[in-house]
Write an enzyme that holds these catalytic residues in place. Structure first.
Site, PDB file in Angstrom:
ATOM      1  N   THR A  21     -10.425  27.010  69.684  1.00  0.00           N
ATOM      2  CA  THR A  21      -9.766  25.718  69.801  1.00  0.00           C
ATOM      3  C   THR A  21     -10.866  24.684  69.942  1.00  0.00           C
ATOM      4  O   THR A  21     -11.864  24.939  70.638  1.00  0.00           O
ATOM      5  CB  THR A  21      -8.841  25.660  71.034  1.00  0.00           C
ATOM      6  OG1 THR A  21      -8.647  24.300  71.426  1.00  0.00           O
ATOM      7  CG2 THR A  21      -9.422  26.402  72.220  1.00  0.00           C
TER       8      THR A  21
ATOM      9  N   CYS B 159      -9.016  20.002  64.952  1.00  0.00           N
ATOM     10  CA  CYS B 159      -8.053  20.767  65.746  1.00  0.00           C
ATOM     11  C   CYS B 159      -7.727  21.975  64.895  1.00  0.00           C
ATOM     12  O   CYS B 159      -7.474  21.836  63.688  1.00  0.00           O
ATOM     13  CB  CYS B 159      -6.812  19.945  66.053  1.00  0.00           C
ATOM     14  SG  CYS B 159      -5.531  20.898  66.903  1.00  0.00           S
TER      15      CYS B 159
END
Length: 230
Positions: free
Chosen positions: A83, A197
Site C-alpha cells: 500500500t 494508490c
C-alpha cells in the site's frame, strides 16, 4: 531465490494484484514451474482505515509492526508494504524488524529517473497526496518535482478509492473523472502521473490515456522480483 515478505489486505483487492504480479515476474525470469517464495500477512483493513481517518497513525504502526515481525519470523528476507499510504509509518515498522523494507516510492522514483521524468503528477489517498511522507521522498532523494490535484479533485480521488475501489466496485463514470484529473495534471506540466494508490490501477490503465501512467503496484512487484533473484 529469496523469500518476499508482504503486508497485505490494504485492501485485499490490490493485494491480489501484488500476488499475481510477483509470481508472474518470477515465472518470466526463471521459467518453467517457478513461482515466488512469499510470506504474506493480510490485515483487517476496516481496522486500519478507521485509525487512518482518526489520525491515529501510531496505532496503525503498532499493528503493522507486529504483522511485520510475524512475516520476518515466517522466513521473509525483505518486506513489501503493499500500500502506498501506509508507507507513512514505514520508519516505525523498519525500527521493529531486521529485514529491509523495499520502499514503494524508491521503486517508483528509480523508474521515473530511468525514464527521464523530472516532473510528475501524483494520485492517491488524501494522506498520500497532501502529506509529505511520500512526496518529500521523491523531491529530496530523487530531485523529482511533484504536482497534486486541486482540493476538489483530491476529494474525488480519495472518495473513489475508499467507497468504490477498496470494495471491488469499478465505475465507468469514476474512470472518466479520474482521466480528467490525469489530463489536468498533464496540462500543468506533469510529464507522467503516478498511480500512487495500489487500487487505482484497477480503475485506469495506460490504454485510457496518452499521459504516461506509473502503476506503483506493478513497479513495486517488479522491484521485489529483481531483489529476490539478485
Amino acid at each position: 531465490m529469496k523469500t518476499i515478505g508482504m503486508l497485505g489486505g490494504m485492501s485485499w483487492e490490490s493485494t491480489l494484484s501484488y500476488y499475481k504480479a510477483v509470481n508472474e515476474g518470477i515465472k518470466a525470469e526463471l521459467g518453467g514451474l517457478h513461482s515466488a517464495k512469499i510470506c504474506l500477512y493480510s490485515v483487517d483493513f476496516a481496522e486500519i482505515e478507521t485509525l487512518q481517518h482518526k489520525g491515529q497513525w501510531d496505532e496503525t504502526a503498532m499493528i503493522l509492526s507486529q504483522a511485520a515481525q510475524s512475516v520476518e519470523a515466517g522466513g521473509a528476507d525483505c518486506l513489501l508494504i503493499c500500500t502506498n499510504t501506509m508507507h507513512k509509518v514505514a520508519p516505525q515498522i523498519e525500527a521493529k524488524i531486521n529485514i529491509p523494507i523495499l520502499h514503494i516510492a524508491d521503486a517508483t522514483a528509480e523508474q521515473l529517473v530511468a525514464d527521464g521524468i523530472t516532473k510528475v503528477g501524483l494520485l492517491g489517498t488524501r494522506f498520500t497526496m497532501e502529506q509529505d511522507f511520500y512526496k518529500s521522498r521523491l523531491i529530496d532523494k530523487f530531485d523529482i518535482e511533484v504536482l497534486v490535484p486541486n482540493d476538489e479533485d483530491r476529494s474525488l480521488i480519495h472518495k473513489v478509492i475508499y467507497d468504490e475501489l477498496c470494495q471491488g466496485e469499478i465505475n465507468t463514470q469514476s474512470r472518466e473523472r479520474y482521466i480528467e484529473v490525469v489530463e489536468r495534471l498533464s496540462s500543468q506540466g506533469a510529464q507522467a502521473v503516478i498511480l500512487g494508490c495500489t487500487e487505482i490501477a484497477l480503475l485506469i490503465n495506460q490504454h485510457h490515456t496518452n499521459v504516461p501512467l506509473y502503476d506503483t503496484t506493478k513497479i513495486h512487484a517488479e522491484y521485489a522480483v529483481k531483489w529476490a533473484i539478485s
